[in-house]
Scaffold this motif. Structure first.
Motif, PDB file in Angstrom:
ATOM      1  N   MET A 125       0.826  -1.303   0.105  1.00 65.01           N
ATOM      2  CA  MET A 125      -0.119  -0.139   0.015  1.00 65.01           C
ATOM      3  C   MET A 125       0.848   1.040  -0.047  1.00 65.01           C
ATOM      4  SD  MET A 125      -3.103   0.997   2.489  1.00 65.01           S
ATOM      5  CE  MET A 125      -3.905   2.611   2.583  1.00 65.01           C
ATOM      6  N   LYS A 126       0.533   2.091  -0.662  1.00 64.50           N
ATOM      7  CA  LYS A 126       1.289   3.361  -1.051  1.00 64.50           C
ATOM      8  C   LYS A 126       1.132   4.298   0.143  1.00 64.50           C
ATOM      9  CE  LYS A 126       1.909   3.675  -6.062  1.00 64.50           C
ATOM     10  NZ  LYS A 126       1.446   4.767  -7.179  1.00 64.50           N
ATOM     11  N   PRO A 127       2.126   4.879   0.703  1.00 66.63           N
ATOM     12  CA  PRO A 127       1.791   6.067   1.573  1.00 66.63           C
ATOM     13  C   PRO A 127       1.044   7.214   1.345  1.00 66.63           C
ATOM     14  CG  PRO A 127       4.317   6.207   0.594  1.00 66.63           C
ATOM     15  CD  PRO A 127       3.725   4.957   0.143  1.00 66.63           C
ATOM     16  N   LYS A 128       0.288   7.795   2.088  1.00 67.05           N
ATOM     17  CA  LYS A 128      -0.588   8.636   1.851  1.00 67.05           C
ATOM     18  C   LYS A 128       0.236  10.185   1.722  1.00 67.05           C
ATOM     19  CE  LYS A 128      -4.116   6.476   4.260  1.00 67.05           C
ATOM     20  NZ  LYS A 128      -5.004   6.534   5.602  1.00 67.05           N
ATOM     21  N   ARG A 129       0.078  10.723   0.826  1.00 64.46           N
ATOM     22  CA  ARG A 129       0.769  12.020   0.649  1.00 64.46           C
ATOM     23  C   ARG A 129       0.040  13.383   1.321  1.00 64.46           C
ATOM     24  NH1 ARG A 129      -0.167  14.024  -4.928  1.00 64.46           N
ATOM     25  NH2 ARG A 129       1.500  15.401  -4.576  1.00 64.46           N
ATOM     26  N   VAL A 130       0.804  14.026   2.071  1.00 62.98           N
ATOM     27  CA  VAL A 130       0.601  15.250   2.882  1.00 62.98           C
ATOM     28  C   VAL A 130       1.432  16.494   2.021  1.00 62.98           C
ATOM     29  CG1 VAL A 130       0.321  16.264   4.839  1.00 62.98           C
ATOM     30  CG2 VAL A 130       0.193  13.897   4.786  1.00 62.98           C
ATOM     31  N   ILE A 131       0.693  17.386   1.726  1.00 65.77           N
ATOM     32  CA  ILE A 131       1.035  18.541   0.983  1.00 65.77           C
ATOM     33  C   ILE A 131       0.982  19.891   1.767  1.00 65.77           C
ATOM     34  CG2 ILE A 131       1.079  19.988  -1.073  1.00 65.77           C
ATOM     35  CD1 ILE A 131      -0.044  17.428  -2.632  1.00 65.77           C
ATOM     36  N   PHE A 132       2.022  20.501   2.145  1.00 64.10           N
ATOM     37  CA  PHE A 132       1.832  21.773   2.650  1.00 64.10           C
ATOM     38  C   PHE A 132       1.663  22.871   1.498  1.00 64.10           C
ATOM     39  CE2 PHE A 132       3.845  19.079   6.044  1.00 64.10           C
ATOM     40  CZ  PHE A 132       3.221  19.273   7.018  1.00 64.10           C
ATOM     41  N   ALA A 133       0.745  23.519   1.378  1.00 60.92           N
ATOM     42  CA  ALA A 133       0.620  24.392   0.391  1.00 60.92           C
ATOM     43  C   ALA A 133       0.426  25.888   0.848  1.00 60.92           C
ATOM     44  CB  ALA A 133      -1.046  24.251  -0.349  1.00 60.92           C
ATOM     45  N   HIS A 134       1.315  26.647   0.058  1.00 56.86           N
ATOM     46  CA  HIS A 134       1.619  28.046   0.681  1.00 56.86           C
ATOM     47  C   HIS A 134       1.406  28.975  -0.544  1.00 56.86           C
ATOM     48  CE1 HIS A 134       5.571  28.468  -1.438  1.00 56.86           C
ATOM     49  NE2 HIS A 134       5.576  27.311  -1.197  1.00 56.86           N
ATOM     50  N   LEU A 135       1.296  30.288  -0.507  1.00 54.29           N
ATOM     51  CA  LEU A 135       1.288  31.191  -1.272  1.00 54.29           C
ATOM     52  C   LEU A 135       2.415  31.213  -2.031  1.00 54.29           C
ATOM     53  CD1 LEU A 135      -1.068  33.932   0.516  1.00 54.29           C
ATOM     54  CD2 LEU A 135      -1.696  32.611  -1.572  1.00 54.29           C
ATOM     55  N   ALA A 136       2.626  31.740  -3.414  1.00 55.80           N
ATOM     56  CA  ALA A 136       3.790  31.593  -3.902  1.00 55.80           C
ATOM     57  C   ALA A 136       4.587  32.759  -3.410  1.00 55.80           C
ATOM     58  CB  ALA A 136       3.582  31.757  -5.585  1.00 55.80           C
ATOM     59  N   GLY A 137       4.089  34.072  -3.126  1.00 54.32           N
ATOM     60  CA  GLY A 137       4.645  35.074  -2.818  1.00 54.32           C
ATOM     61  C   GLY A 137       5.270  34.803  -1.200  1.00 54.32           C
ATOM     62  N   HIS A 138       4.858  33.859  -0.623  1.00 51.81           N
ATOM     63  CA  HIS A 138       5.459  33.605   0.781  1.00 51.81           C
ATOM     64  C   HIS A 138       6.524  32.723   1.069  1.00 51.81           C
ATOM     65  CE1 HIS A 138       1.440  34.651   3.133  1.00 51.81           C
ATOM     66  NE2 HIS A 138       1.952  35.747   2.197  1.00 51.81           N
ATOM     67  N   GLN A 139       7.298  32.318  -0.198  1.00 54.14           N
ATOM     68  CA  GLN A 139       8.229  31.536  -0.270  1.00 54.14           C
ATOM     69  C   GLN A 139       9.426  31.660   0.846  1.00 54.14           C
ATOM     70  OE1 GLN A 139       8.583  29.089  -2.704  1.00 54.14           O
ATOM     71  NE2 GLN A 139      10.546  28.358  -1.512  1.00 54.14           N
ATOM     72  N   SER A 140       9.619  33.007   1.193  1.00 51.96           N
ATOM     73  CA  SER A 140      10.898  33.441   2.070  1.00 51.96           C
ATOM     74  C   SER A 140      10.165  33.908   3.470  1.00 51.96           C
ATOM     75  CB  SER A 140      11.809  34.510   1.537  1.00 51.96           C
ATOM     76  OG  SER A 140      12.357  33.937   0.260  1.00 51.96           O
ATOM     77  N   SER A 141       8.954  33.565   3.660  1.00 51.99           N
ATOM     78  CA  SER A 141       8.526  34.060   4.832  1.00 51.99           C
ATOM     79  C   SER A 141       8.561  33.105   5.879  1.00 51.99           C
ATOM     80  CB  SER A 141       6.881  34.407   4.794  1.00 51.99           C
ATOM     81  OG  SER A 141       6.352  33.069   4.752  1.00 51.99           O
ATOM     82  N   GLY A 142       8.704  33.766   7.293  1.00 51.59           N
ATOM     83  CA  GLY A 142       9.216  32.883   8.329  1.00 51.59           C
ATOM     84  C   GLY A 142       8.015  31.668   8.674  1.00 51.59           C
TER      85      GLY A 142
END
Length: 306
Positions: free
Chosen positions: A1-18
């Motif tokens: 059985m494949k592991p379940k994917r978990v995606i942390f999705a962020h705004l493109a403009g927040h690439q460098s945000s803390g």
């Protein structure tokens, strides 16, 4: 059985945000290191930008069967139809507000609203009765470690000046390294570990008047360094984590109150009372260890993606 994917999705403009660095990049790395790789995999994804409808449609396939955890307002770039498509494609949808405003809400069902603080948890449960609200505490910067306390008080503030309350007459008593509140570089990590007390005073409006709440990250970073924290009781979660008897939890940010607290810290440094306060911080550090935080995350995932 494949592991379940978990995606942390962020705004493109927040690439460098803390928040994105800590609550997406670092959290994904911690989860991949501490949780069962046969069951879960964790990744970070930048959202399409507002108006990129073709990309929104194409990315629907990217999230198919995955648990998507939107960071702050990341879901808002999706138009109504594409958000509904993501709802249908994903295994589960979650919002991790961190310190963002909690309104307005999406027009689709959210499987879990994630609170990074007790203050936010209380607000979400009151504002959204019937919704599933679960706690995922914040963590300290993983590059920090306990260090020797030195031979005198070193009180330092790490963050933007706009996020602190420090009267001009007391600025000479608080070291303030040049730090923009974003990524914690090696020089700031070193400075944090050299400081034996971190300054976290900030005038705050009452919980009832706000829709955004900050996790106690400055306290967590201080604990990770084996340092104390000077903080006022109105700061979100300060009392919850430190207890009302912690000696450097002060009632307000008046100049005289702050000055007296710094005087007390200088007098108490190196005494048994100081050591007792360090034990409070050590217990806090244990409570937000990577193992504890990723265990909370797994509990959320098991609830919404069994």
């Amino acid at each position: 059985m494949k592991p379940k994917r978990v995606i942390f999705a962020h705004l493109a403009g927040h690439q460098s945000s803390g928040a994105k660095i800590m609550r997406a990049d670092q959290l994904a790395a911690m989860a991949n290191a501490h949780l069962d790789a046969r069951r879960w995999t964790f990744e970070v994804m930048a959202m399409p930008r507002d108006g990129q409808l073709r990309k929104q449609r194409v990315m629907t396939d990217d999230v198919r069967g995955a648990v998507v955890i939107f960071l702050k307002r990341a879901w808002k770039v999706l138009d109504k139809d594409h958000l509904a498509n993501w709802r249908d494609a994903a295994r589960a949808l979650a919002i991790d507000y961190v310190d963002a405003r909690t309104t307005p809400q999406p027009g689709v069902e959210i499987d879990v609203h994630i609170a990074a603080s007790a203050a936010l948890e209380r607000h979400l449960k009151a504002a959204h009765p019937g919704a599933r609200v679960m706690r995922l505490d914040h963590h300290a910067d993983p590059g920090l470690a306990p260090s020797p306390s030195g031979d005198r008080l070193r009180l330092c503030y790490f963050g933007r000046e706009t996020n602190r309350t420090l009267p001009d007459s007391l600025k000479h008593r608080v070291e303030t390294p040049d730090y923009d509140g974003l990524r914690i570089g090696a020089d700031i990590q070193h400075a944090m570990m050299q400081a034996n007390m971190h300054y976290a005073l900030r005038d705050m409006a009452g919980e009832a008047t706000r829709t955004s709440f900050k996790p106690f990250t400055k306290g967590f970073n201080a604990a990770a360094c084996g340092s104390l924290v000077l903080v006022n009781a109105d700061v979100d979660d300060a009392v919850d984590w430190l207890g009302s008897e912690y000696p450097f939890l002060i009632p307000d940010c008046k100049t005289d109150t702050i000055a007296a607290a710094i005087d007390s810290a200088e007098t108490m440094f190196g005494t048994p009372q100081w050591d007792d306060s360090l034990q409070v911080m050590e217990r806090l550090r244990a409570r937000i260890s990577p193992k504890q935080i990723t265990s909370q995350l797994e509990n959320i995932l098991k609830t919404i993606a069994p």
